[in-house]
Design an enzyme around this catalytic site. Structure first.
Site, mmCIF file in Angstrom:
data_model
loop_
_atom_site.group_PDB
_atom_site.id
_atom_site.type_symbol
_atom_site.label_atom_id
_atom_site.label_comp_id
_atom_site.label_asym_id
_atom_site.label_seq_id
_atom_site.Cartn_x
_atom_site.Cartn_y
_atom_site.Cartn_z
ATOM 1 N N GLY A 69 35.700 8.164 55.345
ATOM 2 C CA GLY A 69 35.791 6.966 54.855
ATOM 3 C C GLY A 69 36.710 5.904 55.384
ATOM 4 O O GLY A 69 36.815 5.907 56.482
ATOM 5 N N GLY A 87 31.966 11.078 51.602
ATOM 6 C CA GLY A 87 31.567 11.757 50.147
ATOM 7 C C GLY A 87 31.992 13.389 50.411
ATOM 8 O O GLY A 87 32.583 13.840 49.415
ATOM 9 N N LYS A 91 40.323 3.016 43.490
ATOM 10 C CA LYS A 91 40.220 3.397 42.152
ATOM 11 C C LYS A 91 40.674 4.643 41.854
ATOM 12 O O LYS A 91 40.515 5.702 42.594
ATOM 13 C CB LYS A 91 38.872 3.195 41.624
ATOM 14 N N ARG A 125 28.974 9.293 66.658
ATOM 15 C CA ARG A 125 28.354 10.409 66.026
ATOM 16 C C ARG A 125 27.304 11.055 67.251
ATOM 17 O O ARG A 125 27.013 12.281 66.876
ATOM 18 C CB ARG A 125 27.253 10.023 64.824
HETATM 19 P P1 AMP Z 1 38.397 3.651 48.260
HETATM 20 O O1 AMP Z 1 37.015 3.510 48.758
HETATM 21 O O2 AMP Z 1 38.398 3.932 46.883
HETATM 22 O O3 AMP Z 1 39.191 4.838 49.323
HETATM 23 O O4 AMP Z 1 39.081 2.369 48.461
HETATM 24 C C1 AMP Z 1 39.232 1.626 49.719
HETATM 25 C C2 AMP Z 1 39.452 0.081 49.348
HETATM 26 O O5 AMP Z 1 40.721 0.108 48.581
HETATM 27 C C3 AMP Z 1 40.014 -0.717 50.680
HETATM 28 O O6 AMP Z 1 38.891 -1.468 50.832
HETATM 29 C C4 AMP Z 1 40.895 -1.384 50.274
HETATM 30 O O7 AMP Z 1 41.124 -2.769 50.524
HETATM 31 C C5 AMP Z 1 41.289 -1.287 48.688
HETATM 32 N N1 AMP Z 1 42.460 -1.283 48.236
HETATM 33 C C6 AMP Z 1 43.658 -0.702 48.598
HETATM 34 N N2 AMP Z 1 44.637 -1.178 48.056
HETATM 35 C C7 AMP Z 1 44.367 -2.185 47.066
HETATM 36 C C8 AMP Z 1 44.907 -2.763 46.241
HETATM 37 N N3 AMP Z 1 46.433 -2.864 45.904
HETATM 38 N N4 AMP Z 1 44.235 -3.650 45.345
HETATM 39 C C9 AMP Z 1 42.861 -3.741 45.402
HETATM 40 N N5 AMP Z 1 42.241 -2.754 46.671
HETATM 41 C C10 AMP Z 1 43.106 -2.214 47.248
#
Ligand code: AMP
Length: 397
Positions: free
Chosen positions: A354, A377, A201, A37
């Protein structure tokens, strides 16, 4: 189209220029462990020095919760910036951020000199955007430059409040790049335009899915969120990460895609295991083959191929969220395959911040992408189609 004034549109010779940077770097025992950064902030700072401005830098660091916390002082940043710039960055140590010390330091500045103020979050007003601190900050400056995209989705004193009390508020080079790619390329994309969404999610990316369905030609879904879509499609998904409350929503999004003629792709095969672990056996299953005691942790090879084909002719691609649990080596192949596919195509490739930014960098594809956003974010809110207060506050051209 967002058309904001930038550091290229102003003359700062002899003026006091307050620059909001993102110096929120990881520290261990007073040592900076990742200086990306700081390096990223240099072009804007160097430009202002070269133009003869009196450069006053400010930033937050961590969460001191409105009071001085010595371990969250920006002093180590001033020391490292001094080395990186090859000229002194004077640290205006002041628990009040804009107190007697800072005022005296600014008053003594010559053209082309640089000082750094103390952590803006030492002041409780900062995150509440209270006028008093905004006015204090503005009192030090003739011109304000915002180069901190990571906080652009928040309205705080040091990025939004302060702009009300200065004549000129512009964006720096880092902010300009984020606006060009995440704002303008996504809203006026060269087509075909493909979005790839993954991560854990559906619930955290609802608005992104909904907004992008109005803009893209193809929407690719992977990661944990794919299983909620597969369930909505009537498939067996075993113990995979499912958000029951969002199955109906996923169905609605699939219907919306059909109505809008958007090609919505979900996995046709998955890498599964019986536990969320890198130390248990795993296998690849096709549609209808997942056992009730298995969970999906990555996209399978057939899906990798379909997704790589789907981006081949794209002219703009935006990607947010990994295709699987890429932190575990057994379940990283899907994310690697998508990163490789993007690295090989002749398109504008934009990586939302992220986890996907981290994945692309860890996997070594960072320099193959057109733009990797610095704000998690903030980049999601841009993709949701929201106006970011930190961007809105800068003067229009
Ligand atoms: P996000 O912060 O919502 O972008 O999610 C990122 C996280 O999703 C990472 O730490 C991944 O390990 C997790 N992830 C990706 N695919 C899966 C999956 N099939 N089941 C559970 N977690 C997952």
């Amino acid at each position: 189209m967002l058309n904001k004034k930038s550091v290229d549109d102003i003359n700062v010779k002899g003026k006091r220029v307050l620059v909001r940077c993102d110096f929120n770097v990881p520290l261990q025992e007073g040592k900076i462990t990742d200086e990306n950064r700081l390096v990223a902030a240099l072009p804007t700072i160097k430009k202002l020095i070269a133009d003869g401005g009196k450069v006053i830098l400010c930033s937050h660091l961590g969460k001191p919760k409105g009071e001085p916390k010595p371990e969250l002082s920006l002093a180590p940043v001033a020391a490292r910036l001094t080395e990186l710039l090859g000229q002194e960055v004077k640290f205006a140590k002041d628990d009040n951020v804009v107190g007697e010390n800072a005022k005296a330091a600014v008053a003594a500045m010559k053209d082309g000199e640089v000082i750094l103020l103390e952590n803006t979050r030492y002041r409780a007003e900062e995150t509440k955007n209270v006028e008093e601190f905004s006015k204090d900050l503005a009192s030090l400056a003739d011109v304000f430059v915002n180069d901190a995209f990571g906080t652009a989705h928040r309205a705080h004193c040091s990025n939004v409040g302060v702009t009300k009390f200065v004549d000129t508020a512009v964006v720096g080079y880092l902010m300009q790049k984020e606006i060009d790619f995440l704002g303008n390329a996504v809203n006026k994309p060269e087509r075909p335009f493909v979005a790839i969404l993954g991560g854990s999610k559906v619930s955290s990316k609802i608005s992104v899915i909904n907004n992008l369905l109005d803009k893209v030609d193809t929407l690719i879904i992977g990661g944990g969120m794919a299983y909620t879509f597969m369930k909505a499609n009537g498939e067996e998904v075993g113990k995979s990460l499912i958000e029951e409350d969002y199955v109906a929503y996923a169905k609605e999004m699939m219907d919306k895609a059909k109505a809008k003629n958007v090609n919505l792709l979900i996995p046709v095969d998955s890498v599964v295991a019986k536990e969320f672990s890198n130390d248990v056996p795993f296998r690849t299953v096709g549609e209808g083959e997942m056992a009730a005691d298995e969970l999906g942790l990555d996209i399978g090879e057939k899906t990798q191929k379909i997704y790589a084909d789907a981006v081949k002719d794209a002219k703009t691609v935006v990607w947010n969220g990994p295709m699987g649990v890429f932190e575990m080596s057994n379940f990283a192949a899907g994310t690697v395959a998508v990163a490789k596919a993007l690295a090989e195509i002749n398109a504008t490739t934009i990586i939302g911040g992220g986890d996907s930014a981290a994945a692309v960098n860890i996997l070594g594809f960072g320099d193959k992408m057109t733009h990797i956003s610095t704000g998690g974010g903030a980049s999601l809110e841009f993709l949701e189609g929201k106006e970011l207060p930190g961007v809105v506050a800068a003067n229009d051209k």
